[in-house]
Scaffold this motif. Sequence first.
Motif, PDB file in Angstrom:
ATOM      1  N   GLN A 226       0.814  -1.224   0.000  1.00  0.00           N
ATOM      2  CA  GLN A 226       0.000   0.000   0.000  1.00  0.00           C
ATOM      3  C   GLN A 226       0.843   1.268   0.000  1.00  0.00           C
ATOM      4  N   LEU A 227       1.973   1.247   0.706  1.00  0.00           N
ATOM      5  CA  LEU A 227       2.780   2.466   0.792  1.00  0.00           C
ATOM      6  C   LEU A 227       3.955   2.426  -0.180  1.00  0.00           C
ATOM      7  N   GLU A 228       4.075   1.283  -0.883  1.00  0.00           N
ATOM      8  CA  GLU A 228       5.089   1.139  -1.936  1.00  0.00           C
ATOM      9  C   GLU A 228       6.500   1.435  -1.459  1.00  0.00           C
ATOM     10  N   ILE A 229       6.886   0.787  -0.349  1.00  0.00           N
ATOM     11  CA  ILE A 229       8.283   0.943   0.072  1.00  0.00           C
ATOM     12  C   ILE A 229       8.980  -0.412   0.045  1.00  0.00           C
ATOM     13  N   GLY A 230      10.269  -0.382  -0.132  1.00  0.00           N
ATOM     14  CA  GLY A 230      11.064  -1.601  -0.266  1.00  0.00           C
ATOM     15  C   GLY A 230      11.046  -2.436   1.009  1.00  0.00           C
ATOM     16  N   HIS A 231      11.415  -3.717   0.855  1.00  0.00           N
ATOM     17  CA  HIS A 231      11.286  -4.648   1.970  1.00  0.00           C
ATOM     18  C   HIS A 231      12.098  -4.217   3.203  1.00  0.00           C
ATOM     19  N   ASN A 232      13.348  -3.834   2.982  1.00  0.00           N
ATOM     20  CA  ASN A 232      14.190  -3.491   4.141  1.00  0.00           C
ATOM     21  C   ASN A 232      13.635  -2.295   4.922  1.00  0.00           C
ATOM     22  N   GLY A 243       2.758  -2.068  15.524  1.00  0.00           N
ATOM     23  CA  GLY A 243       1.368  -2.487  15.317  1.00  0.00           C
ATOM     24  C   GLY A 243       0.399  -1.389  14.937  1.00  0.00           C
ATOM     25  N   ASN A 244       0.918  -0.204  14.605  1.00  0.00           N
ATOM     26  CA  ASN A 244       0.075   0.950  14.309  1.00  0.00           C
ATOM     27  C   ASN A 244       0.313   1.360  12.844  1.00  0.00           C
ATOM     28  N   PHE A 245      -0.661   1.070  11.985  1.00  0.00           N
ATOM     29  CA  PHE A 245      -0.479   1.339  10.554  1.00  0.00           C
ATOM     30  C   PHE A 245      -0.425   2.842  10.277  1.00  0.00           C
ATOM     31  N   LYS A 246      -1.124   3.596  11.086  1.00  0.00           N
ATOM     32  CA  LYS A 246      -1.092   5.053  10.934  1.00  0.00           C
ATOM     33  C   LYS A 246       0.329   5.580  11.144  1.00  0.00           C
ATOM     34  N   GLU A 247       0.968   5.057  12.186  1.00  0.00           N
ATOM     35  CA  GLU A 247       2.344   5.476  12.483  1.00  0.00           C
ATOM     36  C   GLU A 247       3.264   5.049  11.331  1.00  0.00           C
ATOM     37  N   ALA A 248       3.012   3.854  10.782  1.00  0.00           N
ATOM     38  CA  ALA A 248       3.815   3.398   9.638  1.00  0.00           C
ATOM     39  C   ALA A 248       3.684   4.378   8.478  1.00  0.00           C
ATOM     40  N   MET A 249       2.445   4.878   8.256  1.00  0.00           N
ATOM     41  CA  MET A 249       2.240   5.843   7.177  1.00  0.00           C
ATOM     42  C   MET A 249       3.031   7.121   7.441  1.00  0.00           C
ATOM     43  N   ARG A 250       3.008   7.558   8.705  1.00  0.00           N
ATOM     44  CA  ARG A 250       3.748   8.780   9.052  1.00  0.00           C
ATOM     45  C   ARG A 250       5.237   8.574   8.791  1.00  0.00           C
ATOM     46  N   LEU A 251       5.754   7.431   9.254  1.00  0.00           N
ATOM     47  CA  LEU A 251       7.182   7.165   9.090  1.00  0.00           C
ATOM     48  C   LEU A 251       7.546   7.074   7.610  1.00  0.00           C
ATOM     49  N   ALA A 252       6.674   6.456   6.826  1.00  0.00           N
ATOM     50  CA  ALA A 252       6.943   6.338   5.386  1.00  0.00           C
ATOM     51  C   ALA A 252       6.947   7.727   4.750  1.00  0.00           C
ATOM     52  N   GLN A 254       7.826  10.502   6.205  1.00  0.00           N
ATOM     53  CA  GLN A 254       9.094  11.153   6.548  1.00  0.00           C
ATOM     54  C   GLN A 254      10.201  10.708   5.616  1.00  0.00           C
ATOM     55  N   LYS A 255      10.160   9.404   5.255  1.00  0.00           N
ATOM     56  CA  LYS A 255      11.181   8.882   4.334  1.00  0.00           C
ATOM     57  C   LYS A 255      11.094   9.621   3.004  1.00  0.00           C
ATOM     58  N   ASP A 256       9.851   9.853   2.550  1.00  0.00           N
ATOM     59  CA  ASP A 256       9.664  10.569   1.291  1.00  0.00           C
ATOM     60  C   ASP A 256      10.336  11.922   1.321  1.00  0.00           C
ATOM     61  N   GLU A 257      10.092  12.630   2.428  1.00  0.00           N
ATOM     62  CA  GLU A 257      10.632  13.968   2.582  1.00  0.00           C
ATOM     63  C   GLU A 257      12.162  13.916   2.561  1.00  0.00           C
TER      64      GLU A 257
END
Length: 386
Positions: A226-232, A243-252, A254-257
């Motif tokens: 869903q967020l299209e990021i690499g496995h690592n 366990g928080n998908f919302k937090e995963a979205m936030r972290l992803a 930040q990676k974009d930025e």
Amino acid sequence: MLFKEIIGQEKIKERLLQTVMENRVSHAQLFFGGEGRGKLSIAIAYAQFINCRDQEKFIRKDSCGLCPSCIKYDKLIHPDLHFVFPVAANKEVKEKPLSQNFMAQWREMLIENHYFPSLNDWYDKIDIERKQAGINVHDSNQIIRTLSYTSYESEYKVMIIWMVEKLNYQAAPKLLKIIEEPPDKTLFLLITENPDNIIPTILSRTQLVKFPKIEDNVLIGACETQLEIGHNQAVEISRVANGNFKEAMRLAGQKDERNEVFEKFVGWMRMCYTLDVPKMTAFSETMGRESRESIKGFLLSGMEVLRNCLVLNYTSPELIKIRGSELDFMKKFSPFINGNNAEKFSEEFNQAIYHIGRNANTGLVLFDLSLTVAKLLKIKAPVSVK
Ligand SMILES: [Zn+2]
């Protein structure tokens, strides 16, 4: 929203399906658990399943997604699907704010957030302040009015109340009675992150459904698909997100930025290296228009890249934490950052940051720095670095 579109929570989905199959859907249920666990999306999928007209749904164990009811559910425009959430007056809705005044923004916000919204996403969307927001007495009167009509199209009328802990104290008593004795074929799905903040009289009138954390392997899969990021990166993000998908979205995000800043820095270094003066001028002007804070942030990130390049000259790539395209660039670029110019780079960047913090003309400072960088990049490494 189909069950299969929602990540994880297989046990809960199964349990909810059973209630429909065995015809024992409890008329008031409270979905509770921490942020980013899929409470709202599962509530919508559950309501859609109950109202899906395709009888095959029991075999498929999911809604069909194609019948008239499913299509309206998918767009969140079904006349028997109602939402109530915290609101407050804003520039457009000045008095007696009601959830239904904000439905267009609500739909947009859900799509923008993969149906995993946080309260902050919502407050930002409708431009209100956290302290004023609540589920108010106007909305609880409205709930009673809405549910007193017979349903338009489907068997069940569904009222989803999101963040029910925000129900304010005048609004709560009005709802108690209708939650206890709802009109026929009415389903209340209440959602909360903090069941401790819900008044006991409401708590005792609902059936509780606890949402556990999303499992790591599910979260990793969702980050990849869903967020299209690499496995690592997905593994790294899932470990932190807990366990928080919302937090995963936030972290992803930040990676974009971070990637954006990195790409910009690489582009800048290239134009300096080739001494492409027109590009250097354009870069200084465009970058110079950003806020002083963001220019300083950019230069600090750049210094980190330079530092890592220097380290890379003296150590193996395994010892620095950089991976992927960043590492590829740094392997090529690191020979240009060496013992003969590294210190000078650091001095010049720090000077530029100092001046930008003190009202100097940002465009000029950046252009001067570009020329200096161009010069420094020509300085050769001392013999036998490695
Ligand atoms: Zn259907």
